[in-house]
Design a protein around this motif. Sequence first.
Motif, PDB file in Angstrom:
ATOM      1  N   ALA A   1      15.676  29.266  55.036  1.00  0.00           N
ATOM      2  CA  ALA A   1      16.779  28.351  54.742  1.00  0.00           C
ATOM      3  C   ALA A   1      16.718  27.897  53.282  1.00  0.00           C
ATOM      4  O   ALA A   1      17.750  27.819  52.590  1.00  0.00           O
ATOM      5  CB  ALA A   1      16.728  27.138  55.667  1.00  0.00           C
ATOM      6  N   GLY A   2      15.514  27.643  52.793  1.00  0.00           N
ATOM      7  CA  GLY A   2      15.356  27.228  51.394  1.00  0.00           C
ATOM      8  C   GLY A   2      15.780  28.315  50.429  1.00  0.00           C
ATOM      9  O   GLY A   2      16.429  28.050  49.408  1.00  0.00           O
ATOM     10  N   LEU A   3      15.432  29.559  50.746  1.00  0.00           N
ATOM     11  CA  LEU A   3      15.795  30.677  49.873  1.00  0.00           C
ATOM     12  C   LEU A   3      17.312  30.830  49.792  1.00  0.00           C
ATOM     13  O   LEU A   3      17.878  30.963  48.698  1.00  0.00           O
ATOM     14  CB  LEU A   3      15.166  31.962  50.410  1.00  0.00           C
ATOM     15  CG  LEU A   3      15.497  33.245  49.641  1.00  0.00           C
ATOM     16  CD1 LEU A   3      14.940  33.185  48.221  1.00  0.00           C
ATOM     17  CD2 LEU A   3      14.949  34.470  50.371  1.00  0.00           C
ATOM     18  N   LEU A   4      17.979  30.799  50.939  1.00  0.00           N
ATOM     19  CA  LEU A   4      19.428  30.974  50.942  1.00  0.00           C
ATOM     20  C   LEU A   4      20.149  29.790  50.311  1.00  0.00           C
ATOM     21  O   LEU A   4      21.211  29.951  49.703  1.00  0.00           O
ATOM     22  CB  LEU A   4      19.919  31.198  52.377  1.00  0.00           C
ATOM     23  CG  LEU A   4      19.456  32.514  53.011  1.00  0.00           C
ATOM     24  CD1 LEU A   4      19.923  32.618  54.454  1.00  0.00           C
ATOM     25  CD2 LEU A   4      19.962  33.701  52.214  1.00  0.00           C
ATOM     26  N   THR A   5      19.580  28.612  50.426  1.00  0.00           N
ATOM     27  CA  THR A   5      20.154  27.436  49.761  1.00  0.00           C
ATOM     28  C   THR A   5      20.068  27.591  48.248  1.00  0.00           C
ATOM     29  O   THR A   5      20.997  27.213  47.517  1.00  0.00           O
ATOM     30  CB  THR A   5      19.426  26.157  50.211  1.00  0.00           C
ATOM     31  OG1 THR A   5      19.583  26.001  51.630  1.00  0.00           O
ATOM     32  CG2 THR A   5      19.985  24.934  49.508  1.00  0.00           C
ATOM     33  N   MET A   6      18.972  28.160  47.752  1.00  0.00           N
ATOM     34  CA  MET A   6      18.829  28.393  46.306  1.00  0.00           C
ATOM     35  C   MET A   6      19.871  29.402  45.815  1.00  0.00           C
ATOM     36  O   MET A   6      20.413  29.263  44.713  1.00  0.00           O
ATOM     37  CB  MET A   6      17.416  28.891  45.993  1.00  0.00           C
ATOM     38  CG  MET A   6      16.326  27.865  46.223  1.00  0.00           C
ATOM     39  SD  MET A   6      14.664  28.513  45.897  1.00  0.00           S
ATOM     40  CE  MET A   6      14.570  28.318  44.114  1.00  0.00           C
ATOM     41  N   VAL A   7      20.171  30.397  46.629  1.00  0.00           N
ATOM     42  CA  VAL A   7      21.210  31.373  46.257  1.00  0.00           C
ATOM     43  C   VAL A   7      22.569  30.685  46.207  1.00  0.00           C
ATOM     44  O   VAL A   7      23.339  30.863  45.261  1.00  0.00           O
ATOM     45  CB  VAL A   7      21.244  32.551  47.259  1.00  0.00           C
ATOM     46  CG1 VAL A   7      22.434  33.469  46.978  1.00  0.00           C
ATOM     47  CG2 VAL A   7      19.943  33.343  47.203  1.00  0.00           C
ATOM     48  N   GLU A   8      22.857  29.881  47.221  1.00  0.00           N
ATOM     49  CA  GLU A   8      24.153  29.210  47.314  1.00  0.00           C
ATOM     50  C   GLU A   8      24.330  28.179  46.206  1.00  0.00           C
ATOM     51  O   GLU A   8      25.449  27.909  45.762  1.00  0.00           O
ATOM     52  CB  GLU A   8      24.289  28.546  48.683  1.00  0.00           C
ATOM     53  CG  GLU A   8      25.728  28.374  49.134  1.00  0.00           C
ATOM     54  CD  GLU A   8      25.840  28.208  50.632  1.00  0.00           C
ATOM     55  OE1 GLU A   8      25.894  27.058  51.080  1.00  0.00           O
ATOM     56  OE2 GLU A   8      25.851  29.225  51.355  1.00  0.00           O
TER      57      GLU A   8
ATOM     58  N   THR B   1       9.142  31.503  57.700  1.00  0.00           N
ATOM     59  CA  THR B   1       9.501  30.427  58.618  1.00  0.00           C
ATOM     60  C   THR B   1      10.981  30.098  58.454  1.00  0.00           C
ATOM     61  O   THR B   1      11.598  30.427  57.425  1.00  0.00           O
ATOM     62  CB  THR B   1       8.688  29.149  58.332  1.00  0.00           C
ATOM     63  OG1 THR B   1       9.078  28.626  57.043  1.00  0.00           O
ATOM     64  CG2 THR B   1       7.186  29.431  58.343  1.00  0.00           C
ATOM     65  N   PRO B   2      11.585  29.441  59.452  1.00  0.00           N
ATOM     66  CA  PRO B   2      12.974  29.013  59.298  1.00  0.00           C
ATOM     67  C   PRO B   2      13.183  28.158  58.050  1.00  0.00           C
ATOM     68  O   PRO B   2      14.199  28.288  57.356  1.00  0.00           O
ATOM     69  CB  PRO B   2      13.234  28.209  60.572  1.00  0.00           C
ATOM     70  CG  PRO B   2      12.321  28.832  61.586  1.00  0.00           C
ATOM     71  CD  PRO B   2      11.074  29.177  60.809  1.00  0.00           C
ATOM     72  N   ALA B   3      12.218  27.308  57.734  1.00  0.00           N
ATOM     73  CA  ALA B   3      12.357  26.426  56.566  1.00  0.00           C
ATOM     74  C   ALA B   3      12.368  27.214  55.259  1.00  0.00           C
ATOM     75  O   ALA B   3      13.169  26.925  54.356  1.00  0.00           O
ATOM     76  CB  ALA B   3      11.223  25.401  56.552  1.00  0.00           C
TER      77      ALA B   3
ATOM     78  N   THR C   1       4.399  31.442  50.933  1.00  0.00           N
ATOM     79  CA  THR C   1       4.654  30.498  49.842  1.00  0.00           C
ATOM     80  C   THR C   1       6.056  29.923  49.970  1.00  0.00           C
ATOM     81  O   THR C   1       6.899  30.455  50.691  1.00  0.00           O
ATOM     82  CB  THR C   1       4.498  31.213  48.481  1.00  0.00           C
ATOM     83  OG1 THR C   1       4.608  30.252  47.438  1.00  0.00           O
ATOM     84  CG2 THR C   1       5.564  32.282  48.296  1.00  0.00           C
ATOM     85  N   THR C   2       6.321  28.834  49.249  1.00  0.00           N
ATOM     86  CA  THR C   2       7.655  28.234  49.301  1.00  0.00           C
ATOM     87  C   THR C   2       8.601  29.010  48.389  1.00  0.00           C
ATOM     88  O   THR C   2       8.161  29.665  47.426  1.00  0.00           O
ATOM     89  CB  THR C   2       7.624  26.769  48.847  1.00  0.00           C
ATOM     90  OG1 THR C   2       7.304  26.723  47.448  1.00  0.00           O
ATOM     91  CG2 THR C   2       6.598  25.967  49.640  1.00  0.00           C
ATOM     92  N   PRO C   3       9.913  28.938  48.630  1.00  0.00           N
ATOM     93  CA  PRO C   3      10.866  29.622  47.757  1.00  0.00           C
ATOM     94  C   PRO C   3      10.755  29.172  46.298  1.00  0.00           C
ATOM     95  O   PRO C   3      10.814  29.997  45.384  1.00  0.00           O
ATOM     96  CB  PRO C   3      12.224  29.245  48.349  1.00  0.00           C
ATOM     97  CG  PRO C   3      11.944  28.947  49.776  1.00  0.00           C
ATOM     98  CD  PRO C   3      10.583  28.331  49.792  1.00  0.00           C
ATOM     99  N   THR C   4      10.567  27.872  46.084  1.00  0.00           N
ATOM    100  CA  THR C   4      10.478  27.358  44.714  1.00  0.00           C
ATOM    101  C   THR C   4       9.282  27.956  43.988  1.00  0.00           C
ATOM    102  O   THR C   4       9.379  28.399  42.834  1.00  0.00           O
ATOM    103  CB  THR C   4      10.359  25.820  44.731  1.00  0.00           C
ATOM    104  OG1 THR C   4      11.501  25.279  45.397  1.00  0.00           O
ATOM    105  CG2 THR C   4      10.284  25.274  43.316  1.00  0.00           C
ATOM    106  N   GLU C   5       8.117  27.993  44.669  1.00  0.00           N
ATOM    107  CA  GLU C   5       6.910  28.559  44.054  1.00  0.00           C
ATOM    108  C   GLU C   5       7.082  30.049  43.781  1.00  0.00           C
ATOM    109  O   GLU C   5       6.654  30.556  42.728  1.00  0.00           O
ATOM    110  CB  GLU C   5       5.705  28.330  44.974  1.00  0.00           C
ATOM    111  CG  GLU C   5       5.282  26.861  45.083  1.00  0.00           C
ATOM    112  CD  GLU C   5       4.285  26.648  46.204  1.00  0.00           C
ATOM    113  OE1 GLU C   5       4.145  27.545  47.063  1.00  0.00           O
ATOM    114  OE2 GLU C   5       3.653  25.568  46.245  1.00  0.00           O
ATOM    115  N   ALA C   6       7.715  30.759  44.723  1.00  0.00           N
ATOM    116  CA  ALA C   6       7.907  32.201  44.566  1.00  0.00           C
ATOM    117  C   ALA C   6       8.838  32.495  43.391  1.00  0.00           C
ATOM    118  O   ALA C   6       8.569  33.387  42.572  1.00  0.00           O
ATOM    119  CB  ALA C   6       8.471  32.795  45.846  1.00  0.00           C
TER     120      ALA C   6
END
Length: 475
Positions: free
Chosen positions: A372-379, A367-369, A400-405
Amino acid sequence: MTTTIGLEIHVQLATQTKMFCGCSTAFGDEPNTHVCPVCLGLPGALPTLNAQAVRLAVRIATALGCTVHEVSEFSRKNYFYPDLPKSYQITQFDHPIATGGSLPIVTEQGARSVRLTRAHIEEDAGKSMHAADITLGGETLVDFNRCGMPLVEIVTEPDMQSSDEAYEFLRNLRRLVRWLGVSSGDMEKGVMRCDVNVSVSPDPAKLGTKVEIKNLNSFRSVKRAVDYEEQRQAQCIADGTPIMMESRHFDEVQGTTTAMRSKEASNDYRYFPEPDLPLLQLDPTELESVRAQIPELPWEMQSRFERDLGLSPYDAALLTEERSTAEFFQQTIALYDNPKKLASYMETEVAKLLNERDKTLTETQLTPATLAGLLTMVESNVISNTASKDVLPLLVDTGTTPTEAVRSLGLEQVSDTSAIEGFAREVIAENVTQVEQFKSGKEAVLGFLVGQLMKKSKGKANPKFAGEILRILLK
């Protein structure tokens, strides 16, 4: 020599049933299973117009800037051929549903518009399968499943001068019909087919003799057929050989065109108004509703991405090739304000995964969310860009969410300088030769040492901190 090219494109409309009957339009089923008295032309069978096909035709005509006529008329086009059981085709002739309009193209010569003559509604014929196509012992078989499929035929003015322009026109038209949801545009399934008219003249002020190349079913075939025909006609002119106005067949294997028959004129088809169908009258209110629902067109969105987001023409074109991709990008950019980084990531890592799975974005759990969450974690240096490539498949496949993954994979990035310093000292002790090379002025060796540190940390060390700490210790 001046080459002039016009196109006639048949686009199958994305309806569940045929143009004038209730038979299914499903592709790939057993031959002659989607047929009825109407599409087989049995005596006494009467056609009933498919209203959804008309709506889709109006939608594409409106997007192309055509003048959509409130009143149009169906005609019978009479000819005998094995795949046409009625011996006539219901089409539109003198009074089509739409006239005029244009489609923009961009080639190496720049941007321009190709004018349209008309767009009209008609039914398709069946499909003849010859021994050249399949092993039939020299026979020809006919599949009538395609009989009566709803088509819109788009006819251009003779506005194109090269195979590149014809190729680009078709590519952009397919992009549009997919964008609007009026057709899949799959040329390999015969959903979009093209006849090409080519003429070559030694005098730029005069058109040459028009030659039609029939039923081309891929962009590449169109380009090859035009290139060959252009050379053939130029050679005829040079040799003083008359060019015949005729229909020709393109041989995919040989890359050549061969004569099929002399070109028919309209009076050969004995057109007359279809007696079993009344005039097609469109409700002005519904026409306005269709106009209001036309979305931002792909080339308009592409220009906006370049102008407002600073994307390159290449990135903007790639992102607007499919409407679902463009809308996903727009929704993601509202949550992650770095258009260039997002475009790059979608065109590389996301596209790679989709190709591996043979899926579109809408067929995954991404999903867009979550992107966006994954790339924010990289940044934010929570994970490295390398680690994000391990996380992405989980987002695509499971939702799953980026945090959980990240937590489940144990990929949280180490930014603790003391921990990184410990890895750095081990790397320096184990790579004496490279350390000496760095000290002697070979700066590029630092990249190797950072790589060794990342291995020791199992990819978790912040690479920026790793480089800085190594540099300090080495000096």
